[in-house]
Enzyme design. Structure first.
Site, PDB file in Angstrom:
ATOM      1  N   GLU A 171       0.465  34.698  11.325  1.00  0.00           N
ATOM      2  CA  GLU A 171       0.644  33.874  10.123  1.00  0.00           C
ATOM      3  C   GLU A 171       0.034  32.483  10.312  1.00  0.00           C
ATOM      4  O   GLU A 171      -0.571  31.929   9.392  1.00  0.00           O
ATOM      5  CB  GLU A 171       2.135  33.771   9.789  1.00  0.00           C
ATOM      6  CG  GLU A 171       2.719  35.114   9.359  1.00  0.00           C
ATOM      7  CD  GLU A 171       4.240  35.083   9.281  1.00  0.00           C
ATOM      8  OE1 GLU A 171       4.886  34.811  10.319  1.00  0.00           O
ATOM      9  OE2 GLU A 171       4.781  35.325   8.200  1.00  0.00           O
ATOM     10  N   ALA A 200       6.992  33.788  16.591  1.00  0.00           N
ATOM     11  CA  ALA A 200       8.076  32.813  16.766  1.00  0.00           C
ATOM     12  C   ALA A 200       8.796  33.132  18.075  1.00  0.00           C
ATOM     13  O   ALA A 200       8.771  34.273  18.545  1.00  0.00           O
ATOM     14  CB  ALA A 200       9.034  32.913  15.591  1.00  0.00           C
ATOM     15  N   GLU A 206       7.466  42.089  13.078  1.00  0.00           N
ATOM     16  CA  GLU A 206       8.844  41.619  12.834  1.00  0.00           C
ATOM     17  C   GLU A 206       9.802  42.766  12.544  1.00  0.00           C
ATOM     18  O   GLU A 206      10.991  42.671  12.814  1.00  0.00           O
ATOM     19  CB  GLU A 206       8.871  40.622  11.665  1.00  0.00           C
ATOM     20  CG  GLU A 206       8.260  39.258  11.968  1.00  0.00           C
ATOM     21  CD  GLU A 206       6.772  39.164  11.656  1.00  0.00           C
ATOM     22  OE1 GLU A 206       6.102  40.218  11.540  1.00  0.00           O
ATOM     23  OE2 GLU A 206       6.279  38.032  11.518  1.00  0.00           O
ATOM     24  N   GLY A 254       4.562  35.278  13.651  1.00  0.00           N
ATOM     25  CA  GLY A 254       4.232  33.900  13.266  1.00  0.00           C
ATOM     26  C   GLY A 254       2.876  33.467  13.799  1.00  0.00           C
ATOM     27  O   GLY A 254       2.241  32.577  13.225  1.00  0.00           O
TER      28      GLY A 254
HETATM   29  N1  DAK Z   1       9.019  34.929  21.941  1.00  0.00           N
HETATM   30  C1  DAK Z   1       9.485  34.587  23.154  1.00  0.00           C
HETATM   31  N2  DAK Z   1       8.945  35.031  24.295  1.00  0.00           N
HETATM   32  C2  DAK Z   1       7.901  35.872  24.220  1.00  0.00           C
HETATM   33  C3  DAK Z   1       7.358  36.273  22.984  1.00  0.00           C
HETATM   34  C4  DAK Z   1       7.963  35.766  21.781  1.00  0.00           C
HETATM   35  N3  DAK Z   1       7.499  36.036  20.544  1.00  0.00           N
HETATM   36  N4  DAK Z   1       6.329  37.109  23.212  1.00  0.00           N
HETATM   37  C5  DAK Z   1       6.231  37.210  24.546  1.00  0.00           C
HETATM   38  N5  DAK Z   1       7.168  36.469  25.157  1.00  0.00           N
HETATM   39  C6  DAK Z   1       7.411  36.312  26.571  1.00  0.00           C
HETATM   40  C7  DAK Z   1       8.069  37.555  27.171  1.00  0.00           C
HETATM   41  O1  DAK Z   1       9.450  37.537  26.935  1.00  0.00           O
HETATM   42  C8  DAK Z   1       7.705  37.400  28.616  1.00  0.00           C
HETATM   43  O2  DAK Z   1       8.585  36.437  29.177  1.00  0.00           O
HETATM   44  P1  DAK Z   1       9.315  36.699  30.620  1.00  0.00           P
HETATM   45  O3  DAK Z   1      10.042  37.969  30.459  1.00  0.00           O
HETATM   46  O4  DAK Z   1       8.163  36.777  31.584  1.00  0.00           O
HETATM   47  O5  DAK Z   1      10.181  35.493  30.789  1.00  0.00           O
HETATM   48  C9  DAK Z   1       6.319  36.793  28.574  1.00  0.00           C
HETATM   49  O6  DAK Z   1       6.186  36.212  27.280  1.00  0.00           O
HETATM   50  C10 DAK Z   1       5.225  37.815  28.740  1.00  0.00           C
HETATM   51  O7  DAK Z   1       5.449  38.854  27.787  1.00  0.00           O
HETATM   52  P2  DAK Z   1       5.448  40.401  28.203  1.00  0.00           P
HETATM   53  O8  DAK Z   1       5.975  40.601  29.579  1.00  0.00           O
HETATM   54  O9  DAK Z   1       6.137  41.125  27.101  1.00  0.00           O
HETATM   55  O10 DAK Z   1       3.875  40.698  28.195  1.00  0.00           O
HETATM   56  P3  DAK Z   1       3.136  42.039  27.790  1.00  0.00           P
HETATM   57  O11 DAK Z   1       1.710  41.791  28.110  1.00  0.00           O
HETATM   58  O12 DAK Z   1       3.820  43.249  28.354  1.00  0.00           O
HETATM   59  O13 DAK Z   1       3.296  42.132  26.181  1.00  0.00           O
HETATM   60  C11 DAK Z   1       3.268  41.243  23.890  1.00  0.00           C
HETATM   61  C12 DAK Z   1       2.730  41.135  25.358  1.00  0.00           C
HETATM   62  C13 DAK Z   1       2.762  40.034  23.145  1.00  0.00           C
HETATM   63  C14 DAK Z   1       2.704  42.511  23.252  1.00  0.00           C
HETATM   64  C15 DAK Z   1       4.809  41.310  23.936  1.00  0.00           C
HETATM   65  O14 DAK Z   1       5.281  40.195  24.673  1.00  0.00           O
HETATM   66  C16 DAK Z   1       5.437  41.263  22.578  1.00  0.00           C
HETATM   67  O15 DAK Z   1       5.507  42.292  21.892  1.00  0.00           O
HETATM   68  N6  DAK Z   1       5.932  40.103  22.202  1.00  0.00           N
HETATM   69  C17 DAK Z   1       6.717  39.934  20.976  1.00  0.00           C
HETATM   70  C18 DAK Z   1       5.821  39.989  19.771  1.00  0.00           C
HETATM   71  C19 DAK Z   1       6.624  39.856  18.509  1.00  0.00           C
HETATM   72  O16 DAK Z   1       7.544  40.646  18.219  1.00  0.00           O
HETATM   73  N7  DAK Z   1       6.277  38.852  17.708  1.00  0.00           N
HETATM   74  C20 DAK Z   1       6.948  38.573  16.450  1.00  0.00           C
HETATM   75  C21 DAK Z   1       8.060  37.595  16.700  1.00  0.00           C
HETATM   76  S1  DAK Z   1       9.023  37.321  15.241  1.00  0.00           S
HETATM   77  C22 DAK Z   1      10.454  32.116   9.872  1.00  0.00           C
HETATM   78  C23 DAK Z   1       9.129  32.097   9.944  1.00  0.00           C
HETATM   79  C24 DAK Z   1       8.472  32.884  10.857  1.00  0.00           C
HETATM   80  C25 DAK Z   1       9.105  33.709  11.686  1.00  0.00           C
HETATM   81  C26 DAK Z   1      10.452  33.717  11.654  1.00  0.00           C
HETATM   82  C27 DAK Z   1      11.144  32.928  10.750  1.00  0.00           C
HETATM   83  N8  DAK Z   1      11.162  31.328   8.913  1.00  0.00           N
HETATM   84  C28 DAK Z   1      10.386  30.469   8.012  1.00  0.00           C
HETATM   85  C29 DAK Z   1      12.528  31.406   8.733  1.00  0.00           C
HETATM   86  C30 DAK Z   1       8.377  34.531  12.614  1.00  0.00           C
HETATM   87  C31 DAK Z   1       8.908  35.550  13.264  1.00  0.00           C
HETATM   88  C32 DAK Z   1       8.178  36.143  14.375  1.00  0.00           C
HETATM   89  O17 DAK Z   1       7.064  35.812  14.701  1.00  0.00           O
END
Ligand code: DAK
Length: 258
Positions: free
Chosen positions: A112, A65, A132, A109
């Site tokens: 998922e 997400a 998460e 997400g």
């Molecule tokens: N959201 C927003 N931006 C993201 C992102 C994300 N999930 N993942 C990556 N980006 C963005 C980074 O911020 C960066 O943007 P800039 O800084 O260049 O503007 C760009 O993509 C490139 O990312 P990195 O510089 O970090 O690239 P790396 O190769 O170093 O790392 C990575 C790639 C994918 C390992 C890293 O970006 C990362 O760890 N990303 C976050 C992964 C994460 O934590 N995902 C889980 C998110 S929480 C719900 C249902 C579902 C959900 C929530 C509520 N309800 C029904 C209520 C779901 C929740 C989630 O998924």
């Protein structure tokens, strides 16, 4: 109306929906999920489409997400706004088969979303995870439930509690993905699988999808009865008669979805 966060094209009876937010690793924003729901509904309603593929880029299927978008929200915002609820409902109501073609990251997400598809074909570069926990939340669209059913409690707990990523090879070993292919061949192999499905009777394919999905909801005895009744019901179809006749006549069946 077009799309801004994805591309959707139909060819050879296959709808390919490619997530396209390269600057954000295909993070699932409200806009992207809304457009995905719209593209899926269009594919369901298009009689030419017999199988759907959801893909991302080489780097990311979807990195979860959109954290930037979510970070400002309050409990009341996500609870009363039912964040992602309607979009997920649309996806779960799609009756045509959906294959996830996962290259790069499928996190949170994104993992998922892949698990909501009927099966996952992964590039050897794919990485799966439910990180998460690092953001102070729990998975929200099925991660604790679907990952646990797919890979078992021990590995699911490990993934959710540590937030570590799983390689494509580990994911295949654990039963999360159906096959792993070289990264360069991901789309060719996925389209070949979709093409195989597209050749079958849609009546049979739809029945199979329903029966397998019931296995995730019902007890074994209820599921076995559901399957048996589905088998019986298919004896009413022209395609069942054609499939068996074609086998006996040593020729390819000509299914008519009837
Ligand atoms: N959201 C927003 N931006 C993201 C992102 C994300 N999930 N993942 C990556 N980006 C963005 C980074 O911020 C960066 O943007 P800039 O800084 O260049 O503007 C760009 O993509 C490139 O990312 P990195 O510089 O970090 O690239 P790396 O190769 O170093 O790392 C990575 C790639 C994918 C390992 C890293 O970006 C990362 O760890 N990303 C976050 C992964 C994460 O934590 N995902 C889980 C998110 S929480 C719900 C249902 C579902 C959900 C929530 C509520 N309800 C029904 C209520 C779901 C929740 C989630 O998924």
């Amino acid at each position: 109306m077009g799309y801004e966060t994805l591309n959707s094209e139909v060819s050879n009876h296959i709808a390919v929906i490619r997530l396209d937010r390269p600057d954000a690793m295909n993070a699932l924003s409200t806009q992207l999920l809304g457009e995905l729901a719209r593209a899926l509904r269009a594919a369901q309603d298009n009689d030419k489409v017999r199988c759907i593929v959801i893909a991302g880029s080489e780097k990311a299927f979807a990195a979860g997400a959109d954290i930037k978008e979510m970070s400002e929200k309050s409990f009341a915002d996500v609870f009363m706004g039912d964040l992602f609820g309607p979009e997920v409902d649309v996806m779960l109501r799609i009756r045509k088969p959906i294959i996830a073609a996962v290259g790069g990251y499928a996190l949170g997400g994104g993992c998922e979303l892949a698990m909501m598809c009927d099966f996952i074909i992964a590039a050897d570069t794919a990485k799966f995870g439910q990180p998460e926990v690092n953001l102070g939340v729990v998975a929200g669209i099925g991660g604790t439930q679907r990952l646990t059913r797919a890979v078992g409690k021990a590995k699911s707990m490990d993934m959710h509690l540590t937030g570590r990523f799983m390689s494509a090879e580990e994911a295949e070993r654990a039963g999360l993905v159906s096959r792993v292919v070289p990264g360069k061949k991901l789309m060719d192999e996925t389209l070949a699988a979709a093409g195989k499905i597209a050749e079958k009777s849609m009546v049979t394919v739809t029945a199979i999808k329903e029966a397998v999905n019931q296995s995730q909801e019902m007890s074994l005895s209820q599921g076995l009865l559901f399957e048996k009744r589905m088998f019986h019901a298919l004896f009413n179809t022209e395609d069942r008669a054609e499939g068996m006749k074609a086998f006996l006549e040593k020729r390819e069946p000509q299914f008519r979805d009837r």
